[in-house]
Scaffold this motif. Structure first.
Motif, PDB file in Angstrom:
ATOM      1  N   VAL A  73       8.569  22.171  13.657  1.00  0.00           N
ATOM      2  CA  VAL A  73       9.822  21.581  14.127  1.00  0.00           C
ATOM      3  C   VAL A  73      10.563  21.123  12.871  1.00  0.00           C
ATOM      4  O   VAL A  73      10.072  20.285  12.131  1.00  0.00           O
ATOM      5  CB  VAL A  73       9.565  20.381  15.066  1.00  0.00           C
ATOM      6  N   ASN A  74      11.737  21.690  12.632  1.00  0.00           N
ATOM      7  CA  ASN A  74      12.425  21.457  11.362  1.00  0.00           C
ATOM      8  C   ASN A  74      13.778  20.766  11.491  1.00  0.00           C
ATOM      9  O   ASN A  74      14.419  20.501  10.468  1.00  0.00           O
ATOM     10  CB  ASN A  74      12.626  22.784  10.629  1.00  0.00           C
ATOM     11  N   SER A  75      14.225  20.478  12.695  1.00  0.00           N
ATOM     12  CA  SER A  75      15.545  19.878  12.848  1.00  0.00           C
ATOM     13  C   SER A  75      15.606  19.050  14.128  1.00  0.00           C
ATOM     14  O   SER A  75      14.811  19.266  15.056  1.00  0.00           O
ATOM     15  CB  SER A  75      16.620  20.972  12.908  1.00  0.00           C
ATOM     16  N   PRO A  76      16.552  18.118  14.203  1.00  0.00           N
ATOM     17  CA  PRO A  76      16.738  17.371  15.456  1.00  0.00           C
ATOM     18  C   PRO A  76      16.986  18.279  16.647  1.00  0.00           C
ATOM     19  O   PRO A  76      16.506  18.011  17.749  1.00  0.00           O
ATOM     20  CB  PRO A  76      17.957  16.489  15.148  1.00  0.00           C
ATOM     21  N   ASP A  77      17.733  19.363  16.434  1.00  0.00           N
ATOM     22  CA  ASP A  77      18.025  20.270  17.544  1.00  0.00           C
ATOM     23  C   ASP A  77      16.740  20.844  18.134  1.00  0.00           C
ATOM     24  O   ASP A  77      16.607  20.965  19.354  1.00  0.00           O
ATOM     25  CB  ASP A  77      18.931  21.414  17.063  1.00  0.00           C
ATOM     26  N   GLU A  78      15.781  21.190  17.268  1.00  0.00           N
ATOM     27  CA  GLU A  78      14.523  21.757  17.758  1.00  0.00           C
ATOM     28  C   GLU A  78      13.684  20.709  18.478  1.00  0.00           C
ATOM     29  O   GLU A  78      13.089  20.996  19.531  1.00  0.00           O
ATOM     30  CB  GLU A  78      13.740  22.358  16.593  1.00  0.00           C
ATOM     31  N   LEU A  79      13.630  19.490  17.956  1.00  0.00           N
ATOM     32  CA  LEU A  79      12.869  18.442  18.634  1.00  0.00           C
ATOM     33  C   LEU A  79      13.503  18.093  19.978  1.00  0.00           C
ATOM     34  O   LEU A  79      12.802  17.955  20.992  1.00  0.00           O
ATOM     35  CB  LEU A  79      12.789  17.182  17.759  1.00  0.00           C
ATOM     36  N   LEU A  80      14.811  17.985  20.003  1.00  0.00           N
ATOM     37  CA  LEU A  80      15.502  17.671  21.261  1.00  0.00           C
ATOM     38  C   LEU A  80      15.284  18.774  22.285  1.00  0.00           C
ATOM     39  O   LEU A  80      15.123  18.492  23.485  1.00  0.00           O
ATOM     40  CB  LEU A  80      16.993  17.466  20.998  1.00  0.00           C
ATOM     41  N   ARG A  81      15.270  20.020  21.838  1.00  0.00           N
ATOM     42  CA  ARG A  81      15.030  21.129  22.772  1.00  0.00           C
ATOM     43  C   ARG A  81      13.640  21.037  23.389  1.00  0.00           C
ATOM     44  O   ARG A  81      13.475  21.241  24.608  1.00  0.00           O
ATOM     45  CB  ARG A  81      15.206  22.463  22.047  1.00  0.00           C
ATOM     46  N   GLU A  82      12.633  20.699  22.569  1.00  0.00           N
ATOM     47  CA  GLU A  82      11.278  20.555  23.107  1.00  0.00           C
ATOM     48  C   GLU A  82      11.196  19.396  24.090  1.00  0.00           C
ATOM     49  O   GLU A  82      10.603  19.513  25.162  1.00  0.00           O
ATOM     50  CB  GLU A  82      10.276  20.348  21.965  1.00  0.00           C
ATOM     51  N   LEU A  83      11.794  18.262  23.732  1.00  0.00           N
ATOM     52  CA  LEU A  83      11.719  17.086  24.601  1.00  0.00           C
ATOM     53  C   LEU A  83      12.476  17.307  25.906  1.00  0.00           C
ATOM     54  O   LEU A  83      12.001  16.910  26.983  1.00  0.00           O
ATOM     55  CB  LEU A  83      12.271  15.863  23.871  1.00  0.00           C
ATOM     56  N   ARG A  84      13.639  17.917  25.831  1.00  0.00           N
ATOM     57  CA  ARG A  84      14.445  18.132  27.045  1.00  0.00           C
ATOM     58  C   ARG A  84      13.756  19.060  28.041  1.00  0.00           C
ATOM     59  O   ARG A  84      14.062  19.032  29.233  1.00  0.00           O
ATOM     60  CB  ARG A  84      15.817  18.693  26.671  1.00  0.00           C
ATOM     61  N   ALA A  85      12.825  19.879  27.550  1.00  0.00           N
ATOM     62  CA  ALA A  85      12.091  20.794  28.442  1.00  0.00           C
ATOM     63  C   ALA A  85      10.930  20.093  29.143  1.00  0.00           C
ATOM     64  O   ALA A  85      10.253  20.712  29.965  1.00  0.00           O
ATOM     65  CB  ALA A  85      11.574  21.991  27.644  1.00  0.00           C
ATOM     66  N   CYS A  86      10.699  18.814  28.823  1.00  0.00           N
ATOM     67  CA  CYS A  86       9.539  18.087  29.360  1.00  0.00           C
ATOM     68  C   CYS A  86       9.934  17.180  30.520  1.00  0.00           C
ATOM     69  O   CYS A  86      11.051  16.671  30.587  1.00  0.00           O
ATOM     70  CB  CYS A  86       8.896  17.234  28.262  1.00  0.00           C
TER      71      CYS A  86
END
Length: 462
Positions: free
Chosen positions: A307-320
């Motif tokens: 995970v290299n950016s806020p966008d990637e972390l937010l995408r993972e969290l929003r899918a949960c």
């Protein structure tokens, strides 16, 4: 100044939210975007090399930046850490330079280690905080210790929310423009359409009813809504680095963490959940996750190793639908997004956060780090949902509004935005783009190589 140069994406989210808050405050105070410039820098503006050598030439970049500033804001960083880190020394030197150049300083929602009157490091920090340039200090956790740090001064202090609780506002999705209205059909077109409708009604009246013509057969093909209803809920599992527990005096080994996650995954599967393992971006967290995935043959669909950016972390969290996390800002960002989470308390910061948002039972101490203990707590949290105290969430904005206003607009009688107004008042953070992404990845690579070199030298000397 934030931990903007950290590989931990949670720190990058803090940087973005603090910048958005500062911009919102300036707008609130009546300034336009052309009236000010924000220079975002790492909180460790004093280099490690200077701290080691005390070579004054190495201090020139910090001197240039501080002397050119009208206000210094430290946002969301653990600046008082002195127990097993030396960051406090860099904080002290920054304050000394600010005092030298007469630049006001505000500490906003910082991490605070417990005050220890017998510790020389702690006392040195207390003395630096008494410098006249320090205008305001707020913390996201230990406000009682903070009061002891400023005892004997008139510096205003407060307990406020972490800036990342506003991540849902700052990282809100861009609104799609409303579709343009369709042009009104011409008279000949309308006449043709009307004629077709009349002919269809005549033809329908001449047909036998559906009941007379054929039995109704149900389709076995599921609709989109049916698929959505049967899709299992996803649980995010946020791992951490192997050595973090020893660093904090917790007897919990790397193999213990592995066993915890394997047991948790097994229990989630038994209960019909989907799951996804990921990190908040720190390379040493990714080392642990990569090893776990490879050793145990965890399918790629169940893990996001990098995970290299806020966008990637937010995408993972929003899918949960729920999250179990060691890393604090996975918990805080989940809360901001309205996703129930459980925090595994490896550090005092974790229970402080959950207490601040009225969910102390969702922070779980090390003695209870088992699937049997943690999964039921998460299920209860998911059943209860996330309820927010908007006045508390806005506290980080309100205190910065007062602090910044006292420096740049001391005569202003303007009131801070109401919470609902923050959706328009705080600028939206756009995606970082390819250039920014490459910078973050290159920075992570550099740190990874530096750590490999340290390990290699250690191995050679042992």
């Amino acid at each position: 100044m934030t931990n903007r140069d950290s590989d931990n994406v949670g720190d990058q989210i803090i940087e973005a939210t603090v910048i958005s808050i500062v911009k919102g405050v300036m707008k609130n105070l009546g300034f336009t975007a052309d009236d000010f410039v924000i220079s975002s820098r790492a909180a460790g503006i004093i280099s490690k090399k200077y701290m080691k050598t005390r070579d004054e030439e190495l201090l020139k970049p910090a001197r240039d930046a501080i002397s050119a500033a009208d206000l210094i804001i430290f946002g969301g960083a653990p600046l008082f850490n002195y127990k097993y880190q030396n960051f406090y020394l860099r904080t002290i030197r920054t304050l000394e330079l600010a005092q030298e150049y007469g630049v006001p300083v505000i500490f906003s929602s910082i991490g605070v280690e417990a005050f220890d009157p017998t510790n020389k490091k702690c006392i040195a920090l207390k003395e630096a905080l008494a410098l006249p340039v320090v205008r305001q200090i707020t913390t996201r956790d230990d406000v009682e210790s903070l009061r002891k740090y400023v005892e004997g001064t008139d510096i205003p202090v407060a307990h406020v929310a972490d800036p990342a609780v506003l991540a849902d506002i700052v990282y809100r999705k861009k609104q799609e423009p409303a579709p343009a209205p369709k042009p009104v059909p011409s008279i000949p077109v309308r006449a043709k359409r009307k004629l077709k409708r009349i002919l269809r009604r005549v033809a329908a009246s001449a047909k036998p009813s559906a009941a007379e013509s054929a039995p109704v057969l149900s389709s076995s093909k599921p609709t989109e809504s049916t698929v959505a209803e049967t899709k299992p809920k996803r649980i995010g599992l946020v791992v951490t680095r192997a050595g973090i527990f020893a660093d904090n005096g917790i007897e919990f080994s790397e193999s213990d963490q592995r066993r915890f996650w394997l047991d948790t995954m097994a229990m989630l599967e038994e209960r019909g959940y989907d799951y996804k393992l990921f990190t908040t971006g720190h390379f040493s967290d990714e080392v642990f996750l990569d090893s776990l995935v490879k050793d145990k043959g965890i399918p790629a669909a169940h893990a996001a190793v990098t995970v290299n950016s806020p966008d990637e972390l937010l995408r993972e969290l929003r899918a949960c639908d729920g999250v179990i996390a060691y890393r604090l800002h996975a918990s805080i960002t989940s809360f901001a997004l309205g996703i129930p989470s459980v925090g595994l308390s490896w550090n005092f910061k974790v229970p402080y956060f959950y207490e601040s948002v009225d969910y102390p039972e969702r922070a779980i101490e090390p003695e209870r780090w088992t699937a049997d203990e943690v999964v039921p707590v998460l299920e209860t949290a998911m059943a209860e949902g996330v309820h927010k105290d908007y006045e508390f969430l806005k506290s980080v904005y309100d205190t910065l509004f007062n602090g910044i206003g006292s420096v740049v607009a001391p005569e202003s009688a303007v009131e801070p935005f109401a919470f609902d107004a923050l959706w328009e008042g705080l600028p939206r953070q756009v995606a970082i783009g390819p250039k920014g992404y490459r910078e973050r990845v290159n920075r992570k690579f550099r740190r990874t190589y530096e750590n490999y070199q340290k390990l290699a030298l250690k191995a050679q000397n042992s």
